[in-house]
Design an enzyme around this catalytic site. Structure first.
Site, PDB file in Angstrom:
ATOM      1  N   GLY A  74     -36.282   3.699  43.118  1.00  0.00           N
ATOM      2  CA  GLY A  74     -36.922   5.009  43.139  1.00  0.00           C
ATOM      3  C   GLY A  74     -36.785   5.707  44.483  1.00  0.00           C
TER       4      GLY A  74
ATOM      5  CG  ASN B  77     -30.019  14.612  37.441  1.00  0.00           C
ATOM      6  OD1 ASN B  77     -29.988  13.992  38.501  1.00  0.00           O
ATOM      7  ND2 ASN B  77     -30.891  15.574  37.222  1.00  0.00           N
TER       8      ASN B  77
ATOM      9  CG  HIS C  53      15.549  31.493  36.194  1.00  0.00           C
ATOM     10  ND1 HIS C  53      14.923  32.640  35.789  1.00  0.00           N
ATOM     11  CD2 HIS C  53      16.572  31.888  36.985  1.00  0.00           C
ATOM     12  CE1 HIS C  53      15.551  33.693  36.312  1.00  0.00           C
ATOM     13  NE2 HIS C  53      16.549  33.262  37.038  1.00  0.00           N
TER      14      HIS C  53
ATOM     15  CE1 TYR D 112       9.943  17.779  41.784  1.00  0.00           C
ATOM     16  CE2 TYR D 112      11.921  16.450  41.998  1.00  0.00           C
ATOM     17  CZ  TYR D 112      10.603  16.699  42.315  1.00  0.00           C
ATOM     18  OH  TYR D 112       9.939  15.866  43.185  1.00  0.00           O
TER      19      TYR D 112
ATOM     20  CG  ASN E  66      20.275  32.373  43.739  1.00  0.00           C
ATOM     21  OD1 ASN E  66      19.283  33.073  43.620  1.00  0.00           O
ATOM     22  ND2 ASN E  66      20.912  31.836  42.715  1.00  0.00           N
TER      23      ASN E  66
ATOM     24  NE  ARG F 155      32.615  23.815  35.771  1.00  0.00           N
ATOM     25  CZ  ARG F 155      32.330  24.941  36.404  1.00  0.00           C
ATOM     26  NH1 ARG F 155      31.160  25.091  36.999  1.00  0.00           N
ATOM     27  NH2 ARG F 155      33.200  25.920  36.443  1.00  0.00           N
TER      28      ARG F 155
HETATM   29  C1  UD1 Z   1     -35.791  14.103  41.479  1.00  0.00           C
HETATM   30  C2  UD1 Z   1     -37.289  14.274  41.735  1.00  0.00           C
HETATM   31  C3  UD1 Z   1     -37.770  15.451  40.908  1.00  0.00           C
HETATM   32  C4  UD1 Z   1     -37.006  16.691  41.274  1.00  0.00           C
HETATM   33  C5  UD1 Z   1     -35.498  16.472  41.145  1.00  0.00           C
HETATM   34  C6  UD1 Z   1     -34.747  17.624  41.772  1.00  0.00           C
HETATM   35  C7  UD1 Z   1     -38.253  12.075  42.197  1.00  0.00           C
HETATM   36  C8  UD1 Z   1     -39.015  10.944  41.653  1.00  0.00           C
HETATM   37  N1  UD1 Z   1     -37.982  13.072  41.341  1.00  0.00           N
HETATM   38  O1  UD1 Z   1     -35.623  13.810  40.107  1.00  0.00           O
HETATM   39  O2  UD1 Z   1     -39.163  15.668  41.144  1.00  0.00           O
HETATM   40  O3  UD1 Z   1     -37.406  17.762  40.456  1.00  0.00           O
HETATM   41  O4  UD1 Z   1     -35.094  15.286  41.858  1.00  0.00           O
HETATM   42  O5  UD1 Z   1     -33.382  17.501  41.507  1.00  0.00           O
HETATM   43  O6  UD1 Z   1     -37.953  12.078  43.369  1.00  0.00           O
HETATM   44  N2  UD1 Z   1     -32.179   7.948  44.632  1.00  0.00           N
HETATM   45  C9  UD1 Z   1     -32.027   6.908  45.524  1.00  0.00           C
HETATM   46  N3  UD1 Z   1     -32.580   5.720  45.203  1.00  0.00           N
HETATM   47  C10 UD1 Z   1     -33.305   5.512  44.070  1.00  0.00           C
HETATM   48  C11 UD1 Z   1     -33.429   6.594  43.161  1.00  0.00           C
HETATM   49  C12 UD1 Z   1     -32.862   7.795  43.476  1.00  0.00           C
HETATM   50  O7  UD1 Z   1     -31.412   7.058  46.569  1.00  0.00           O
HETATM   51  O8  UD1 Z   1     -33.788   4.401  43.880  1.00  0.00           O
HETATM   52  C13 UD1 Z   1     -31.531   9.244  44.964  1.00  0.00           C
HETATM   53  C14 UD1 Z   1     -30.546   9.659  43.887  1.00  0.00           C
HETATM   54  O9  UD1 Z   1     -29.270   9.122  44.185  1.00  0.00           O
HETATM   55  C15 UD1 Z   1     -30.618  11.188  43.966  1.00  0.00           C
HETATM   56  C16 UD1 Z   1     -32.037  11.445  44.433  1.00  0.00           C
HETATM   57  O10 UD1 Z   1     -32.514  10.238  44.982  1.00  0.00           O
HETATM   58  O11 UD1 Z   1     -29.751  11.741  44.908  1.00  0.00           O
HETATM   59  C17 UD1 Z   1     -32.935  11.887  43.275  1.00  0.00           C
HETATM   60  O12 UD1 Z   1     -32.845  10.911  42.254  1.00  0.00           O
HETATM   61  P1  UD1 Z   1     -32.540  11.339  40.755  1.00  0.00           P
HETATM   62  O13 UD1 Z   1     -32.494  10.119  39.944  1.00  0.00           O
HETATM   63  O14 UD1 Z   1     -31.440  12.289  40.693  1.00  0.00           O
HETATM   64  O15 UD1 Z   1     -33.937  12.056  40.466  1.00  0.00           O
HETATM   65  P2  UD1 Z   1     -34.223  13.258  39.486  1.00  0.00           P
HETATM   66  O16 UD1 Z   1     -34.556  12.706  38.151  1.00  0.00           O
HETATM   67  O17 UD1 Z   1     -33.168  14.273  39.562  1.00  0.00           O
HETATM   68 MG    MG Z   2     -31.281  14.311  40.360  1.00  0.00          MG
END
Ligand code: UD1
Ligand code: MG
Length: 440
Positions: A78, A223, A342, A345, A356, A419
């Protein structure tokens, strides 16, 4: 200006990108030929070189990250867990955090955030056509920040809220360090949501300023492949507008595609359905005719390319040279005023000026193992359907007879013909016709 203060940028880019359904890591997908992560890095670089990208272990030393600090997130638990991995690298008073999947953001949007004096959250109003996009929804109470609720966790009525989290934030670094550990795992997804931090801050009496962008597209998150295609469209429109504002004439702008690094001078005309890939520089008064596909080349003044031409591999066209329909030029120099109009390659060749190249001429540059060069001098006339077997040098003022297969050098002022000699049998055709039963 406020943003001269010390600042770290953290770009979150360690997610799996599963919704892309592609083996290519999401951040290496390109728009206008540039990986999406580089757009965000380059935008941040405008303000500071203090950039930390949180990424997966296998990408820590990737060349795309050569000029930034990388922090490793071992497994994607996350966005809250991702930012935790960047904490040891933070040394500035303030931290701006961005999701790595929003390549359309520009410096002016970050300036809004930087000029805000408080801990800030950048929001946008989702346009009606994107109301079902799974952005986190920002809940306000009498105009004040209450919480961010992730789409997956939102109730039906919360999903109707169109004020969305862009994924761009500014936080005082000391506050970030103090409260980041307080984010709890989300019971539904088992992820640590960075977005929960803001509710925690609020509960602890820290003011959150909610900045509202009037625009949606700069914060469009990628995404899925569909999101990527939409971003491509927006970027292409930006590039088209830029070139037209600079005096480039596009006969049907929406059918012309550019790369992020395309350079075109004013007074250039580009016809319909032209695709320009990476590494192209076009000088003034050149004309690119319809359905041409052009990459890695420099096109000097008054050159004409196409229609239906293909150019690639570091080619250069000198002033007033021209290639026409169904001509491919790869890694070659076409001299001033020389023409191949025309079905040819021309690969790994150097052609002088005023030469030409007749229809159907092929430079045979590859023997199945290695590539070889062809040199053609000035004022040479290569007859149609010639096969030029490299390595080969054809001098100035030469004539190559049409239909020749040339595999030995031709010195200047020479005529080369290779030729079969023509044999004409008078009345020969008449005899054959008569011998065929069904012909009178
Ligand atoms: C996220 C936000 C959301 C926002 C949206 C905007 C969160 C929980 N949600 O959702 O509120 O509206 O972006 O585009 O933050 N990432 C990591 N490690 C992880 C998970 C994600 O580095 O463990 C990075 C992803 O690579 C990405 C970014 O964090 O670049 C956001 O993650 P993503 O999964 O795209 O979140 P969204 O569902 O788009
Ligand atoms: Mg995202």
């Amino acid at each position: 200006m406020c943003w001269t203060m010390s600042i770290n940028f953290v770009i979150l880019a360690a997610g799996k990108g599963t919704r892309m359904n592609s083996k290519t890591p999401k951040f290496f997908q390109t728009i206008a030929e540039k990986p999406i992560i580089r757009y965000i890095i380059d935008t941040c670089k405008h303000f500071s070189s203090n950039i930390i990208v949180v990424t997966q272990e296998s990408l820590l030393k990737h060349e795309l990250f050569a000029d930034v600090t990388t922090a490793q997130q071992s497994s994607p638990k996350g966005t809250g867990d991702a930012i935790l991995q960047a904490i040891p690298f933070l040394n500035a008073d303030n931290t701006i955090i961005l999701c790595g999947d929003m390549p359309l953001i520009e410096t002016k949007h970050l300036e809004l955030l930087m000029n805000s004096s408080k801990n800030s959250l950048m929001t946008m109003v989702i346009p009606d056509e994107f109301r079902d996009m799974p952005y986190g929804r920002v809940i306000l109470n009498e105009g004040n920040f209450e919480k961010i609720i992730e789409y997956k966790n939102a109730t039906d009525s919360e999903k109707l809220v169109l004020l969305a989290n862009t994924g761009v934030y500014k936080i005082e670094t000391s506050i970030l360090k103090k409260y980041i550990g307080k984010i709890k795992q989300n019971p539904l997804t088992q992820e640590f949501y960075l977005t929960d931090l803001f509710e925690i801050l609020k509960t602890n009496g820290i003011d959150i300023s909610v900045i509202q962008s009037k625009e949606y597209w700069p914060f469009h998150g990628i995404n899925t492949m569909e999101d990527l295609a939409k971003a491509e469209e927006i970027m292409q429109n930006r590039l088209r507008k830029k070139f037209m504002n600079n005096g480039v004439k596009l006969l049907n702008p929406k059918t012309t595609y550019f790369a992020f690094d395309t350079q075109i001078d004013s007074e250039v005309v580009i016809e319909q359905n032209v695709i320009i890939k990476k590494g192209v520089r076009i000088h003034s008064n050149a004309r690119i005719n319809a359905f041409s596909h052009i990459s890695e080349c420099e096109i000097m003044e008054k050159v004409e390319i196409g229609p239906f031409a293909r150019v690639r591999g570091n080619a250069k066209f000198m002033e007033s040279s021209a290639i026409g329909n169904f001509v491919e030029v790869k890694g070659s120099l076409i001299g001033k005023n020389s023409k191949a109009k025309h079905l040819s390659y021309i690969g790994d060749a150097t052609i002088g000026s005023d030469s030409n190249i007749g229809a159907g001429t092929i430079t045979c540059n590859y023997d199945g193992v290695k590539k070889y060069k062809t040199t053609i001098g000035n004022k040479a006339f290569v007859g149609s359907n010639s096969t030029l077997i490299a390595p080969l040098a054809i001098g100035d003022n030469t004539i190559i007879g049409a239909g020749s297969v040339i595999n030995k050098d031709v010195s200047k002022n020479s005529l080369a013909i290779a030729r079969c000699k023509q044999n004409v049998i008078s009345n020969g055709a008449e005899k054959i016709w008569k011998s065929k039963k069904n012909v009178k």
